[in-house]
Design a protein around this motif. Structure first.
Motif, short mmCIF file in Angstrom:
data_model
loop_
_atom_site.label_atom_id
_atom_site.label_comp_id
_atom_site.label_asym_id
_atom_site.label_seq_id
_atom_site.Cartn_x
_atom_site.Cartn_y
_atom_site.Cartn_z
N PHE A 72 0.85 -1.19 0.00
CA PHE A 72 0.00 0.00 0.00
C PHE A 72 0.89 1.24 0.00
O PHE A 72 1.75 1.40 0.86
CB PHE A 72 -0.90 -0.01 1.24
CG PHE A 72 -1.78 1.22 1.35
CD1 PHE A 72 -2.86 1.40 0.50
CD2 PHE A 72 -1.53 2.19 2.31
CE1 PHE A 72 -3.66 2.51 0.60
CE2 PHE A 72 -2.33 3.30 2.43
CZ PHE A 72 -3.41 3.47 1.57
N SER A 76 -4.19 6.40 -2.46
CA SER A 76 -5.63 6.50 -2.24
C SER A 76 -5.86 6.25 -0.76
O SER A 76 -4.93 5.94 -0.02
CB SER A 76 -6.38 5.46 -3.08
OG SER A 76 -6.02 4.14 -2.68
N THR A 80 -10.42 2.82 -0.05
CA THR A 80 -10.43 2.62 -1.50
C THR A 80 -9.55 1.44 -1.88
O THR A 80 -9.91 0.62 -2.73
CB THR A 80 -9.93 3.89 -2.22
OG1 THR A 80 -10.81 4.98 -1.93
CG2 THR A 80 -9.88 3.69 -3.73
N TRP A 81 -8.41 1.33 -1.23
CA TRP A 81 -7.46 0.25 -1.51
C TRP A 81 -8.06 -1.11 -1.14
O TRP A 81 -8.03 -2.05 -1.93
CB TRP A 81 -6.16 0.50 -0.74
CG TRP A 81 -5.12 -0.56 -0.92
CD1 TRP A 81 -4.27 -0.72 -1.98
CD2 TRP A 81 -4.78 -1.59 0.02
NE1 TRP A 81 -3.43 -1.79 -1.76
CE2 TRP A 81 -3.73 -2.34 -0.55
CE3 TRP A 81 -5.27 -1.94 1.28
CZ2 TRP A 81 -3.16 -3.44 0.11
CZ3 TRP A 81 -4.71 -3.03 1.93
CH2 TRP A 81 -3.66 -3.77 1.35
N ARG A 84 -10.99 -2.27 -3.35
CA ARG A 84 -10.58 -2.88 -4.62
C ARG A 84 -10.29 -4.37 -4.41
O ARG A 84 -10.68 -5.21 -5.23
CB ARG A 84 -9.33 -2.17 -5.15
CG ARG A 84 -8.88 -2.64 -6.53
CD ARG A 84 -7.63 -1.89 -6.97
NE ARG A 84 -7.86 -0.45 -6.97
CZ ARG A 84 -7.19 0.41 -6.21
NH1 ARG A 84 -6.26 -0.02 -5.38
NH2 ARG A 84 -7.44 1.69 -6.30
N THR A 173 -11.23 0.75 -9.35
CA THR A 173 -11.48 -0.42 -8.50
C THR A 173 -11.45 -1.72 -9.31
O THR A 173 -10.87 -2.72 -8.88
CB THR A 173 -12.84 -0.30 -7.80
OG1 THR A 173 -12.82 0.85 -6.93
CG2 THR A 173 -13.13 -1.54 -6.95
#
Length: 203
Positions: A72, A76, A80-81, A84, A173
């Motif tokens: 990561f 974002s 959001t991460w 996805r 995404t």
């Protein structure tokens, strides 16, 4: 995309929690999961229509996120991460299981967000006391229709109508172009309107 955290929490404590996660702090990860698990579960539930499967997929997603947390980069929000990851895990599961849906009704006890009755995707169904049965039947019809969509089409409908995500957020995404998102959304809406044609005509 909306999150359960306030802007201040997202800017400060969330980043701090992510850094602690990347250093191996499992308690920090538990805190992040606790912050977003309700929304994540709700979204998965809308995709698979099974509470047990939704919890299992949420758990699988969290495990995958923990294993990938060092990748990561903070471009974002954490939500959001992980969102996805959740969508990819869920779509993959649906593809493998070839879930077609058996018309299960919405489970109000799970307190899921409803599709906006004013949206172009579904007909309006007001909850007046004398229309309770009719409304319940319409809700069941809507869910059954959504369950007949392909995993990809189901995903764009739910992300657009329930999560109220923008086209570029959905594209990011799902890892596809905005044009692909618009195309999938167009065909998904057309199929829903065809499946629910009699419902629209009687509203």
């Amino acid at each position: 995309m909306q999150t359960e955290a306030t802007p201040a929490q997202a800017d400060v404590s969330e980043l701090d929690l992510v850094k602690r996660c990347q250093a191996g702090d499992t308690e920090a990860f538990d805190e992040l999961v606790t912050r977003y698990r309700t929304r994540i579960f709700s979204m998965i539930y809308n995709m698979v229509h099974s509470e047990q499967d939704a919890w299992d997929l949420a758990q699988d997603s969290f495990v995958k996120a923990w294993r990938s947390i060092k990748r990561f980069r903070g471009r974002s929000s954490f939500y959001t991460w992980i969102y996805r990851i959740v969508m990819n895990v869920t779509i993959d599961w649906l593809r493998k299981k070839q879930v077609k849906g058996a018309g299960a009704e919405f489970d109000d006890a799970v307190e899921l967000k409803e599709i906006d009755p004013a949206s172009r995707t579904v007909p309006k169904a007001d909850a007046l006391p004398f229309e309770t049965m009719e409304r319940s039947e319409i809700r069941a019809r809507i869910e059954k229709a959504i369950a007949q969509l392909s995993p990809e089409h189901r995903a764009v409908i739910l992300m657009k109508e329930i999560e109220q995500m923008q086209y570029h957020e959905i594209a990011d995404t799902l890892g596809c172009s905005i044009g692909t998102v618009m195309s999938r959304l167009f065909y998904a809406r057309k199929k829903l309107q065809n499946l629910l044609r009699d419902v629209y005509e009687n509203i």
